[in-house]
Design a protein around this motif. Structure first.
Motif, PDB file in Angstrom:
ATOM      1  N   GLU A   1       0.391   1.939   4.924  1.00 21.80           N
ATOM      2  CA  GLU A   1       0.289   2.853   3.906  1.00 21.80           C
ATOM      3  C   GLU A   1      -0.466   4.316   4.516  1.00 21.80           C
ATOM      4  O   GLU A   1      -0.243   5.293   4.021  1.00 21.80           O
ATOM      5  N   GLU A   2      -1.569   4.018   5.522  1.00 21.57           N
ATOM      6  CA  GLU A   2      -2.193   4.977   6.013  1.00 21.57           C
ATOM      7  C   GLU A   2      -1.425   6.175   6.674  1.00 21.57           C
ATOM      8  O   GLU A   2      -1.525   7.232   6.880  1.00 21.57           O
ATOM      9  N   SER A   3      -0.511   5.259   7.940  1.00 20.60           N
ATOM     10  CA  SER A   3      -0.100   5.945   8.857  1.00 20.60           C
ATOM     11  C   SER A   3       1.666   6.424   8.751  1.00 20.60           C
ATOM     12  O   SER A   3       2.058   7.268   9.533  1.00 20.60           O
ATOM     13  N   LEU A   4       2.134   5.442   8.089  1.00 20.60           N
ATOM     14  CA  LEU A   4       3.720   5.146   8.312  1.00 20.60           C
ATOM     15  C   LEU A   4       4.274   5.628   6.973  1.00 20.60           C
ATOM     16  O   LEU A   4       5.749   5.360   6.833  1.00 20.60           O
ATOM     17  N   ALA A   5       3.547   5.785   5.840  1.00 15.86           N
ATOM     18  CA  ALA A   5       4.269   5.862   4.595  1.00 15.86           C
ATOM     19  C   ALA A   5       5.553   6.791   4.467  1.00 15.86           C
ATOM     20  O   ALA A   5       6.485   6.722   3.728  1.00 15.86           O
ATOM     21  N   PRO A   6       5.325   7.924   5.162  1.00 18.51           N
ATOM     22  CA  PRO A   6       6.362   8.917   5.261  1.00 18.51           C
ATOM     23  C   PRO A   6       7.632   8.481   6.023  1.00 18.51           C
ATOM     24  O   PRO A   6       8.716   9.219   5.759  1.00 18.51           O
ATOM     25  N   TRP A   7       7.392   7.576   6.742  1.00 12.73           N
ATOM     26  CA  TRP A   7       8.633   7.087   7.736  1.00 12.73           C
ATOM     27  C   TRP A   7       9.436   5.847   7.121  1.00 12.73           C
ATOM     28  O   TRP A   7      10.454   6.000   7.181  1.00 12.73           O
ATOM     29  N   PHE A   8       8.717   5.134   6.491  1.00 12.63           N
ATOM     30  CA  PHE A   8       9.206   3.701   6.210  1.00 12.63           C
ATOM     31  C   PHE A   8       8.705   3.295   4.859  1.00 12.63           C
ATOM     32  O   PHE A   8       7.731   3.745   4.048  1.00 12.63           O
ATOM     33  N   THR A   9       9.394   2.412   4.158  1.00 14.06           N
ATOM     34  CA  THR A   9       9.289   1.551   2.969  1.00 14.06           C
ATOM     35  C   THR A   9       9.118   0.061   3.486  1.00 14.06           C
ATOM     36  O   THR A   9       9.625  -0.460   4.661  1.00 14.06           O
ATOM     37  N   TRP A  10       8.368  -0.767   2.852  1.00 20.12           N
ATOM     38  CA  TRP A  10       8.342  -2.141   3.028  1.00 20.12           C
ATOM     39  C   TRP A  10       7.911  -2.854   1.725  1.00 20.12           C
ATOM     40  O   TRP A  10       7.557  -2.184   0.551  1.00 20.12           O
ATOM     41  N   GLU A  11       7.990  -4.368   1.994  1.00 15.17           N
ATOM     42  CA  GLU A  11       7.515  -4.995   0.785  1.00 15.17           C
ATOM     43  C   GLU A  11       6.414  -6.066   1.256  1.00 15.17           C
ATOM     44  O   GLU A  11       6.427  -6.107   2.554  1.00 15.17           O
ATOM     45  N   ILE A  12       5.447  -6.185   0.341  1.00 13.85           N
ATOM     46  CA  ILE A  12       4.231  -6.874   0.894  1.00 13.85           C
ATOM     47  C   ILE A  12       4.915  -8.658   0.747  1.00 13.85           C
ATOM     48  O   ILE A  12       4.954  -9.114  -0.230  1.00 13.85           O
ATOM     49  N   PRO A  13       4.841  -9.320   1.937  1.00  9.87           N
ATOM     50  CA  PRO A  13       5.167 -10.520   1.730  1.00  9.87           C
ATOM     51  C   PRO A  13       4.084 -11.673   1.425  1.00  9.87           C
ATOM     52  O   PRO A  13       2.899 -11.175   1.545  1.00  9.87           O
ATOM     53  N   VAL A  14       4.353 -12.663   0.668  1.00  7.05           N
ATOM     54  CA  VAL A  14       3.425 -13.493   0.098  1.00  7.05           C
ATOM     55  C   VAL A  14       3.371 -14.594   1.087  1.00  7.05           C
ATOM     56  O   VAL A  14       2.526 -15.336   0.648  1.00  7.05           O
ATOM     57  N   GLY A  15       3.682 -14.607   2.188  1.00  2.00           N
ATOM     58  CA  GLY A  15       3.423 -15.479   2.990  1.00  2.00           C
ATOM     59  C   GLY A  15       4.122 -15.280   4.663  1.00  2.00           C
ATOM     60  O   GLY A  15       4.682 -14.345   4.652  1.00  2.00           O
ATOM     61  N   GLY A  16       4.034 -16.277   5.340  1.00  3.07           N
ATOM     62  CA  GLY A  16       4.923 -16.280   6.596  1.00  3.07           C
ATOM     63  C   GLY A  16       4.181 -15.276   7.723  1.00  3.07           C
ATOM     64  O   GLY A  16       2.999 -15.323   7.783  1.00  3.07           O
ATOM     65  N   MET A  17       4.980 -14.742   8.526  1.00  2.00           N
ATOM     66  CA  MET A  17       4.093 -13.801   9.778  1.00  2.00           C
ATOM     67  C   MET A  17       4.669 -12.388   9.853  1.00  2.00           C
ATOM     68  O   MET A  17       4.210 -11.813  10.769  1.00  2.00           O
ATOM     69  N   PHE A  18       5.691 -11.954   8.808  1.00  2.71           N
ATOM     70  CA  PHE A  18       6.207 -10.556   9.159  1.00  2.71           C
ATOM     71  C   PHE A  18       6.177  -9.599   7.949  1.00  2.71           C
ATOM     72  O   PHE A  18       6.291 -10.107   6.890  1.00  2.71           O
ATOM     73  N   VAL A  19       6.251  -8.286   8.453  1.00  3.34           N
ATOM     74  CA  VAL A  19       6.579  -7.292   7.430  1.00  3.34           C
ATOM     75  C   VAL A  19       7.865  -6.445   7.865  1.00  3.34           C
ATOM     76  O   VAL A  19       7.935  -6.244   9.142  1.00  3.34           O
ATOM     77  N   TRP A  20       8.783  -6.306   6.979  1.00  2.00           N
ATOM     78  CA  TRP A  20      10.014  -5.563   7.404  1.00  2.00           C
ATOM     79  C   TRP A  20      10.037  -4.164   6.806  1.00  2.00           C
ATOM     80  O   TRP A  20       9.828  -4.005   5.684  1.00  2.00           O
TER      81      TRP A  20
END
Length: 404
Positions: free
Chosen positions: A316-335
């Motif tokens: 959110e601080e550094s890459l919001a102008p470049w990418f969107t994402w969802e907050i995962p409720v578990g696991g190991m990854f952010v897409w």
């Protein structure tokens, strides 16, 4: 003959693979550099490995069961381990016995065996897309065709994907690479379609124990339970592993399926590795019998949830102008998906490596290798401060890409 020498030629498959899998080799090699921040892998944090307890279990197993731990074991796996796995996943509505269980040398072997048993060149596989890179690699030698399933689509209908496919492959819990949780209604549609179509439904579940928020959803195998008390004989093939909750180096996984499928998979395993290590099977058995997996889960969640939150805050601080994402409720990854459709994350990877951070570009998770607008970011391996630095480096790479 002219007296010269000629090198043996590799197979057409190997030559094709070497020419198309360059991105994978690049990020795997780069992740080993000591100066590199690795956000690319699907790696647990090494400090979570219960080394002392596993060492005690292993030592006692060798002393008590020298023949089983140091010699060959049954192809299907140790009977006691098969019984323990069957007991762990049985419910009042789902009756499992050892005849429903095959022990595998990791989840990767399970994927390979499914391909060997079900797929001939040109056959079609329905896969949740984007999908696990290891599955694509495991089935690539079978030269299949793919039907992409977009399970995040609310109106998704599995019937067209299942029709004409040898099996359907899903990672419903915190999917690799997207981290998404497949909703309950989509799970129910998948199971219902599998029942009616006669198509095998493969449920790969390495991350199910890594739930941070909310309550767990029933697995596909659970939804297919009939409650009649007999051994399970349905179309779902469930894969599991100790790699993400105990230690990946044990290389112990399992498959739960109808007895006829287990028999076919066992024949394929016989020609693959003959048997899984008896020593590591006994270690996994000890972990199940002592409740180690259940005891370690709160520790994993307490470590990984703040790391997920740190990665999200850094994005959110550094890459919001470049990418969107969802907050995962578990696991190991952010897409993270690029806002600009012109961004090529294969190209971004090279700028990222120059900046000292390694990420997984989306092309390696696409069965056609054509989707190049996203990156998979792992949050379990690195501490929060290192995650923040990794995202800062990725932001510099994005700036370099824009300048280029």
């Amino acid at each position: 003959m002219d007296g010269g020498s000629r090198k043996p030629r590799t197979s057409g498959f190997v030559r094709w693979l070497s020419s198309t899998n360059d991105v994978t080799r690049v990020f795997l090699a780069a992740s080993a550099r000591p100066d590199m921040i690795n956000l690319a892998g699907g790696l647990p944090a090494p400090q979570t490995y219960p080394a002392e307890e596993l060492a005690r279990i292993a030592r006692q197993a060798v002393l008590d069961h020298p023949t089983e731990t140091l010699g060959y074991t049954a192809i299907e796996g140790l009977p006691a381990l098969r019984d323990a796995i069957a007991a762990r996943f049985s419910t009042p509505a789902l009756s499992l016995t050892r005849e429903n269980v095959l022990v595998t040398t990791s989840g990767m072997q399970a994927l390979d065996l499914i391909g060997k048993v079900l797929v001939d060149p040109g056959d079609r596989i329905a896969v949740q897309c984007p999908t696990y890179l290891g599955a694509i690699d495991a089935w690539r030698p079978r030269a299949p065709r793919y039907h992409a399933m977009r399970l995040e689509t609310e109106a998704f209908d599995p019937a067209p994907a299942f029709t004409g496919s040898k099996f359907a492959y899903t990672v419903p819990n915190f999917s690799n690479p997207t981290g998404r949780l497949v909703p309950l209604d989509i799970r129910q549609r998948l199971v219902t379609t599998a029942r009616h179509s006669g198509t095998w439904l493969v449920e790969d579940d390495p991350y199910g124990g890594l739930l941070f928020d909310g309550t767990p959803l029933p697995g596909l195998l659970d939804l297919d339970a009939d409650g009649q008390g007999g051994p399970y004989d349905g179309p779902v093939v469930r894969m599991g592993t100790v790699s993400k909750e105990i230690a990946p180096g044990l290389r112990v996984g399992w498959m739960i399926a109808a007895p006829e499928m287990i028999q076919a998979l066992t024949l394929a395993k016989q020609g693959s590795d003959l048997c899984t290590s008896g020593l590591t099977q006994h270690v996994a058995l000890g972990a199940l019998q002592t409740g180690l997996i259940e005891r370690i889960q709160p520790t994993l969640r307490a470590l990984y949830r703040p790391r997920r939150d740190a990665l999200i805050a850094a994005l959110e601080e550094s890459l919001a102008p470049w990418f969107t994402w969802e907050i995962p409720v578990g696991g190991m990854f952010v897409w993270a998906v690029a806002r600009d459709s012109a961004i090529n994350t294969d190209t971004l990877l090279h700028h990222a490596l120059d900046a000292g951070v390694c990420v997984s570009p989306s092309s390696v998770f696409d069965v056609d290798g054509q989707f190049r607008r996203a990156v998979r970011l792992n949050f379990t391996l690195n501490a929060p401060d290192r995650l923040r630095e990794g995202v800062l480096r990725l932001a510099r790479a994005c700036a370099a890409l824009r300048a280029a």
